[in-house]
Design a protein around this motif. Structure first.
Motif, PDB file in Angstrom:
ATOM      1  N   ARG A  16       5.841 -16.153  12.092  1.00  0.00           N
ATOM      2  CA  ARG A  16       6.291 -14.974  11.339  1.00  0.00           C
ATOM      3  C   ARG A  16       5.266 -13.842  11.282  1.00  0.00           C
ATOM      4  O   ARG A  16       5.296 -13.024  10.362  1.00  0.00           O
ATOM      5  N   THR A  17       4.365 -13.805  12.227  1.00  0.00           N
ATOM      6  CA  THR A  17       3.332 -12.765  12.234  1.00  0.00           C
ATOM      7  C   THR A  17       3.747 -11.619  13.155  1.00  0.00           C
ATOM      8  O   THR A  17       4.256 -11.841  14.250  1.00  0.00           O
ATOM      9  N   ASP A  18       3.523 -10.414  12.671  1.00  0.00           N
ATOM     10  CA  ASP A  18       3.776  -9.206  13.441  1.00  0.00           C
ATOM     11  C   ASP A  18       2.529  -8.335  13.428  1.00  0.00           C
ATOM     12  O   ASP A  18       1.729  -8.409  12.492  1.00  0.00           O
ATOM     13  N   GLU A  19       2.409  -7.509  14.452  1.00  0.00           N
ATOM     14  CA  GLU A  19       1.345  -6.516  14.495  1.00  0.00           C
ATOM     15  C   GLU A  19       1.935  -5.163  14.131  1.00  0.00           C
ATOM     16  O   GLU A  19       3.013  -4.804  14.596  1.00  0.00           O
ATOM     17  N   VAL A  30       2.162 -11.256   7.823  1.00  0.00           N
ATOM     18  CA  VAL A  30       3.058 -12.412   7.830  1.00  0.00           C
ATOM     19  C   VAL A  30       4.099 -12.167   6.752  1.00  0.00           C
ATOM     20  O   VAL A  30       3.757 -11.935   5.596  1.00  0.00           O
ATOM     21  N   SER A  31       5.345 -12.161   7.167  1.00  0.00           N
ATOM     22  CA  SER A  31       6.451 -11.870   6.242  1.00  0.00           C
ATOM     23  C   SER A  31       6.164 -10.610   5.421  1.00  0.00           C
ATOM     24  O   SER A  31       6.389 -10.572   4.214  1.00  0.00           O
ATOM     25  N   GLY A  32       5.615  -9.599   6.083  1.00  0.00           N
ATOM     26  CA  GLY A  32       5.360  -8.311   5.445  1.00  0.00           C
ATOM     27  C   GLY A  32       4.058  -8.199   4.671  1.00  0.00           C
ATOM     28  O   GLY A  32       3.743  -7.135   4.156  1.00  0.00           O
ATOM     29  N   LYS A  33       3.271  -9.270   4.589  1.00  0.00           N
ATOM     30  CA  LYS A  33       2.008  -9.243   3.839  1.00  0.00           C
ATOM     31  C   LYS A  33       0.823  -9.257   4.805  1.00  0.00           C
ATOM     32  O   LYS A  33       0.701 -10.152   5.643  1.00  0.00           O
ATOM     33  N   GLY A  34      -0.060  -8.272   4.669  1.00  0.00           N
ATOM     34  CA  GLY A  34      -1.227  -8.189   5.537  1.00  0.00           C
ATOM     35  C   GLY A  34      -2.216  -9.306   5.281  1.00  0.00           C
ATOM     36  O   GLY A  34      -2.430  -9.708   4.138  1.00  0.00           O
ATOM     37  N   PHE A  35      -2.818  -9.801   6.378  1.00  0.00           N
ATOM     38  CA  PHE A  35      -3.850 -10.825   6.218  1.00  0.00           C
ATOM     39  C   PHE A  35      -5.109 -10.540   7.023  1.00  0.00           C
ATOM     40  O   PHE A  35      -6.183 -10.975   6.640  1.00  0.00           O
ATOM     41  N   VAL A  36      -5.024  -9.817   8.109  1.00  0.00           N
ATOM     42  CA  VAL A  36      -6.210  -9.350   8.842  1.00  0.00           C
ATOM     43  C   VAL A  36      -5.909  -7.952   9.378  1.00  0.00           C
ATOM     44  O   VAL A  36      -4.767  -7.635   9.698  1.00  0.00           O
ATOM     45  N   ARG A  65      -8.409 -11.093   4.571  1.00  0.00           N
ATOM     46  CA  ARG A  65      -8.064 -11.568   3.237  1.00  0.00           C
ATOM     47  C   ARG A  65      -8.657 -12.963   3.049  1.00  0.00           C
ATOM     48  O   ARG A  65      -8.602 -13.797   3.952  1.00  0.00           O
ATOM     49  N   VAL A  66      -9.270 -13.209   1.886  1.00  0.00           N
ATOM     50  CA  VAL A  66      -9.805 -14.527   1.548  1.00  0.00           C
ATOM     51  C   VAL A  66      -9.164 -14.999   0.243  1.00  0.00           C
ATOM     52  O   VAL A  66      -8.481 -14.230  -0.438  1.00  0.00           O
ATOM     53  N   ALA A  67      -9.401 -16.255  -0.098  1.00  0.00           N
ATOM     54  CA  ALA A  67      -8.736 -16.855  -1.255  1.00  0.00           C
ATOM     55  C   ALA A  67      -9.092 -16.161  -2.562  1.00  0.00           C
ATOM     56  O   ALA A  67      -8.231 -15.953  -3.413  1.00  0.00           O
ATOM     57  N   ASP A  68     -10.374 -15.826  -2.726  1.00  0.00           N
ATOM     58  CA  ASP A  68     -10.802 -15.210  -3.985  1.00  0.00           C
ATOM     59  C   ASP A  68     -12.198 -14.617  -3.815  1.00  0.00           C
ATOM     60  O   ASP A  68     -12.813 -14.730  -2.756  1.00  0.00           O
ATOM     61  N   GLU A  69     -12.686 -13.995  -4.882  1.00  0.00           N
ATOM     62  CA  GLU A  69     -14.008 -13.357  -4.847  1.00  0.00           C
ATOM     63  C   GLU A  69     -15.128 -14.373  -4.588  1.00  0.00           C
ATOM     64  O   GLU A  69     -16.145 -14.041  -3.992  1.00  0.00           O
ATOM     65  N   GLY A  70     -14.947 -15.610  -5.043  1.00  0.00           N
ATOM     66  CA  GLY A  70     -15.956 -16.644  -4.812  1.00  0.00           C
ATOM     67  C   GLY A  70     -16.135 -16.944  -3.335  1.00  0.00           C
ATOM     68  O   GLY A  70     -17.261 -17.082  -2.848  1.00  0.00           O
ATOM     69  N   VAL A  71     -15.034 -17.054  -2.621  1.00  0.00           N
ATOM     70  CA  VAL A  71     -15.089 -17.293  -1.175  1.00  0.00           C
ATOM     71  C   VAL A  71     -15.749 -16.105  -0.491  1.00  0.00           C
ATOM     72  O   VAL A  71     -16.604 -16.265   0.385  1.00  0.00           O
ATOM     73  N   LYS A  72     -15.366 -14.920  -0.896  1.00  0.00           N
ATOM     74  CA  LYS A  72     -15.950 -13.700  -0.331  1.00  0.00           C
ATOM     75  C   LYS A  72     -17.462 -13.696  -0.510  1.00  0.00           C
ATOM     76  O   LYS A  72     -18.216 -13.475   0.455  1.00  0.00           O
TER      77      LYS A  72
END
Length: 133
Positions: A16-19, A30-36, A65-72
């Motif tokens: 379900r990924t589009d560019e 993915v499904s309209g939500k940006g991830f990279v 995009r990462v899980a949270d500020e801690g991961v970042k």
């Protein structure tokens, strides 16, 4: 050294990924939500990095995009040669990546983790099961 073509290949291999193009740069959703996304530095980014004594990237920069500020914070602290952030992303769960310095296997993991964070839960669970995770 990774490239935007590597990012494209890795991202589009996921369900379900589009560019798309946003603000003149490539992004993957993915499904309209940006991830990279491709993230050229702006003047304010460059000024903030220079003021902090952080070398400017020599090549393409990827926002992830990462899980949270801690991961970042963990990524930026553990490997500042690859990962960094700017004040623009304060309070937002995303990290910037120097593509010229990240290994392909690490990039794959980063892209896949970002996708899992943003994909519909049922789609992510099914994909993870297919991968044996």
């Amino acid at each position: 050294m990774a490239t935007l073509d590597d990012v494209r290949r890795l991202a589009l291999a996921l369900p379900r990924t589009d560019e798309k193009v946003s603000w003149g740069s490539a992004c993957w959703v993915v499904s309209g939500k940006g991830f990279v996304w491709e993230r050229p530095l702006r003047r304010a980014d460059e000024a903030a990095l220079t003021a902090a004594g952080i070398p400017l990237p020599e090549g393409d920069v990827l926002g992830v995009r990462v899980a949270d500020e801690g991961v970042k914070q963990a990524l930026v602290t553990d490997d500042p040669d690859v990962y960094f952030t700017t004040p623009h992303f304060d309070g937002y769960p995303a990290v910037l990546v120097r593509l010229e310095r990240i290994a392909l296997d690490e990039l794959r993991e980063l892209v896949e983790d970002a996708w899992v964070q943003r994909a519909p839960k049922t789609v992510a669970r099914a994909w993870l099961a297919e991968q044996g995770r």
